[in-house]
Design a protein around this motif. Structure first.
Motif, PDB file in Angstrom:
ATOM      1  N   UNK A  88       0.831  -1.202   0.000  1.00 16.58           N
ATOM      2  CA  UNK A  88       0.000   0.000   0.000  1.00 16.58           C
ATOM      3  C   UNK A  88       0.870   1.258   0.000  1.00 16.58           C
ATOM      4  N   UNK A  89       0.643   2.110  -0.955  1.00 14.00           N
ATOM      5  CA  UNK A  89       1.397   3.359  -1.059  1.00 14.00           C
ATOM      6  C   UNK A  89       2.692   3.251  -1.843  1.00 14.00           C
ATOM      7  N   UNK A  90       3.138   2.044  -2.137  1.00 15.15           N
ATOM      8  CA  UNK A  90       4.351   1.863  -2.931  1.00 15.15           C
ATOM      9  C   UNK A  90       3.981   1.923  -4.408  1.00 15.15           C
ATOM     10  N   UNK A  91       4.879   2.473  -5.218  1.00 20.64           N
ATOM     11  CA  UNK A  91       4.621   2.520  -6.647  1.00 20.64           C
ATOM     12  C   UNK A  91       5.937   2.531  -7.407  1.00 20.64           C
ATOM     13  N   UNK A  92       5.844   2.230  -8.679  1.00 22.72           N
ATOM     14  CA  UNK A  92       6.980   2.291  -9.574  1.00 22.72           C
ATOM     15  C   UNK A  92       6.992   3.681 -10.191  1.00 22.72           C
ATOM     16  N   UNK A  93       8.167   4.287 -10.235  1.00 23.16           N
ATOM     17  CA  UNK A  93       8.317   5.613 -10.842  1.00 23.16           C
ATOM     18  C   UNK A  93       9.130   5.451 -12.117  1.00 23.16           C
ATOM     19  N   UNK A  94       8.447   5.371 -13.241  1.00 24.91           N
ATOM     20  CA  UNK A  94       9.094   5.045 -14.509  1.00 24.91           C
ATOM     21  C   UNK A  94      10.125   6.080 -14.948  1.00 24.91           C
ATOM     22  N   UNK A  95      10.043   7.292 -14.429  1.00 22.96           N
ATOM     23  CA  UNK A  95      10.976   8.343 -14.827  1.00 22.96           C
ATOM     24  C   UNK A  95      12.256   8.355 -13.988  1.00 22.96           C
ATOM     25  N   UNK A  96      12.407   7.410 -13.055  1.00 22.15           N
ATOM     26  CA  UNK A  96      13.591   7.343 -12.203  1.00 22.15           C
ATOM     27  C   UNK A  96      14.235   5.971 -12.303  1.00 22.15           C
ATOM     28  N   UNK A  97      15.507   5.899 -12.022  1.00 21.76           N
ATOM     29  CA  UNK A  97      16.228   4.626 -11.994  1.00 21.76           C
ATOM     30  C   UNK A  97      16.159   4.042 -10.585  1.00 21.76           C
ATOM     31  N   UNK A  98      16.251   2.720 -10.493  1.00 22.41           N
ATOM     32  CA  UNK A  98      16.350   2.060  -9.200  1.00 22.41           C
ATOM     33  C   UNK A  98      17.657   2.506  -8.533  1.00 22.41           C
ATOM     34  N   UNK A  99      17.649   2.542  -7.201  1.00 22.86           N
ATOM     35  CA  UNK A  99      18.814   3.006  -6.461  1.00 22.86           C
ATOM     36  C   UNK A  99      19.115   2.032  -5.332  1.00 22.86           C
ATOM     37  N   UNK A 100      20.371   1.709  -5.170  1.00 22.61           N
ATOM     38  CA  UNK A 100      20.809   0.855  -4.061  1.00 22.61           C
ATOM     39  C   UNK A 100      20.909   1.727  -2.825  1.00 22.61           C
ATOM     40  N   UNK A 101      20.451   1.196  -1.686  1.00 28.55           N
ATOM     41  CA  UNK A 101      20.584   1.917  -0.424  1.00 28.55           C
ATOM     42  C   UNK A 101      21.256   1.004   0.598  1.00 28.55           C
ATOM     43  N   UNK A 102      22.003   1.607   1.476  1.00 31.34           N
ATOM     44  CA  UNK A 102      22.730   0.900   2.530  1.00 31.34           C
ATOM     45  C   UNK A 102      21.884   0.992   3.790  1.00 31.34           C
TER      46      UNK A 102
END
Length: 137
Positions: A88-102
């Motif tokens: 719920x509330x999560x979505x894909x943002x097609x205009x952005x790249x995936x990002x790795x987080x630590x």
């Protein structure tokens, strides 16, 4: 070495092309295959990318559509509800790249110090890390 640090990485989903729906940390702190084992067991595609499970409807709307190889049993419905709450509330943002987080630091940026702290057993809390990690200059 990779298996030592992999548990400390997560993903910020952008277009969802490089993040596994079931096998990467992108929604919370665990892989979806772990808290939802019954659903993972009946998932049609256990290797699905996040963008393959998202059907976009305009810029800010869409639906999650994981597919399963059979209808749900009554006892699986609670797990389905928990999965839907996580999404719920999560979505894909097609205009952005995936990002790795630590995930081991507050700012989600990797540092050797945060890796050391993540790998350091709790029993060695008395180790003088302030001397090592702070410069004397």
């Amino acid at each position: 070495m990779g298996q030592l640090v992999t548990p400390f990485f997560g993903f910020e989903v952008g277009d969802g092309k490089n993040v596994s729906f079931w096998k990467n940390k992108w929604c919370g702190t665990t892989l979806f295959c772990e808290p939802f084992p019954s659903l993972f067991a009946i998932a049609t595609s256990k290797e699905a990318w996040v963008n393959e499970v998202w059907i976009g409807e305009g810029e800010r709307r869409g639906n999650w559509t994981p597919s399963f190889n059979r209808p749900f049993n009554d006892w699986e419905m609670e797990e389905v509800g928990r999965l839907l709450c996580c999404l719920d509330g999560k979505m894909v943002r097609v205009d952005e790249k995936d990002r790795v987080r630590w995930v081991e630091s507050k700012d989600e940026v990797f540092s050797v110090k945060s890796l050391y702290r993540a790998l350091q057993p709790m029993s060695l809390a008395s180790f003088p890390s302030k001397i090592i990690w702070n410069s004397c200059v």
